[in-house]
Scaffold this motif. Sequence first.
Motif, PDB file in Angstrom:
ATOM      1  N   THR A  16       0.792  -1.338   3.690  1.00  0.00           N
ATOM      2  CA  THR A  16       2.196  -1.685   3.514  1.00  0.00           C
ATOM      3  C   THR A  16       2.739  -0.967   2.282  1.00  0.00           C
ATOM      4  O   THR A  16       1.990  -0.380   1.497  1.00  0.00           O
ATOM      5  CB  THR A  16       2.358  -3.202   3.322  1.00  0.00           C
ATOM      6  N   LYS A  17       4.037  -1.072   2.096  1.00  0.00           N
ATOM      7  CA  LYS A  17       4.649  -0.473   0.913  1.00  0.00           C
ATOM      8  C   LYS A  17       4.086  -1.116  -0.351  1.00  0.00           C
ATOM      9  O   LYS A  17       3.869  -0.447  -1.361  1.00  0.00           O
ATOM     10  CB  LYS A  17       6.160  -0.647   0.963  1.00  0.00           C
ATOM     11  N   ASP A  19       1.037  -2.385  -0.681  1.00  0.00           N
ATOM     12  CA  ASP A  19      -0.306  -1.831  -0.893  1.00  0.00           C
ATOM     13  C   ASP A  19      -0.227  -0.477  -1.590  1.00  0.00           C
ATOM     14  O   ASP A  19      -1.000  -0.180  -2.503  1.00  0.00           O
ATOM     15  CB  ASP A  19      -1.038  -1.655   0.445  1.00  0.00           C
ATOM     16  N   GLN A  20       0.699   0.341  -1.128  1.00  0.00           N
ATOM     17  CA  GLN A  20       0.852   1.677  -1.696  1.00  0.00           C
ATOM     18  C   GLN A  20       1.310   1.609  -3.155  1.00  0.00           C
ATOM     19  O   GLN A  20       0.841   2.366  -4.001  1.00  0.00           O
ATOM     20  CB  GLN A  20       1.844   2.483  -0.861  1.00  0.00           C
ATOM     21  N   ARG A  21       2.204   0.676  -3.439  1.00  0.00           N
ATOM     22  CA  ARG A  21       2.705   0.515  -4.804  1.00  0.00           C
ATOM     23  C   ARG A  21       1.572   0.064  -5.737  1.00  0.00           C
ATOM     24  O   ARG A  21       1.437   0.561  -6.851  1.00  0.00           O
ATOM     25  CB  ARG A  21       3.843  -0.505  -4.801  1.00  0.00           C
ATOM     26  N   GLN A  24      -0.631   2.941  -6.429  1.00  0.00           N
ATOM     27  CA  GLN A  24       0.007   3.847  -7.391  1.00  0.00           C
ATOM     28  C   GLN A  24      -0.232   3.375  -8.819  1.00  0.00           C
ATOM     29  O   GLN A  24      -0.523   4.181  -9.715  1.00  0.00           O
ATOM     30  CB  GLN A  24       1.524   3.881  -7.149  1.00  0.00           C
TER      31      GLN A  24
END
Length: 208
Positions: A16-17, A19-21, A24
């Motif tokens: 998900t967004k 998870d990606q954040r 990062q």
Amino acid sequence: MTTETTTPVRRRGGPTKGDQREAQILEAARGLLSDRSVNDLTVDAIAKAAGVSRTAFYFYFPTKHAVVAAMLDGLWEEFGTTHAWLASTGPAPADLREHHRQTAAVWQEHREILTCTMGPVGYEPLVEWVEKARARYDQALAAKIRRDRAAGLATDGIDADALADMVSDLRTARFRVMARLTGAELEKGLDELTEVVLRMVYGSAPQA
């Protein structure tokens, strides 16, 4: 007759967004730790490197130390896979050296994170991780020393727990150095560490 229908469960197709954040932020912290200590790391610096706001950072992590603790979580299993020698019988020099080689590889891959565990640590989850990782190794080595002494394969002397603690101190110091070595220097470091541990536990350095 009643026909029962079910709605298929919708499976997530990928990260998900959120998870990606989070990834990062973790990657940004890892990069920053390559040239500064955890004490010099700041939430603002991590957020900026990750391309997120300070508010967004706090949505995922309560503190900078929580970021480091999250990075360490994945290392528990990695270190566990290097411990085969601890279950062996006798000196097994080749297996011990392989154990050291695998451990050095983990240190090299995660040098920035592991260096954070070397000095004074004020974040309780991080303190607990360091203590648990150390205790797991020390207890397994002390048990091996006792088994090998009982079998007449290791010399008697210093209490097994105290000896395991000394070996652990030596290993930690040497792996911190070897984390930056390559080629012949690394091979020499692995040979030396293996010989010293064998002499400490067995009174000599048997050949493979």
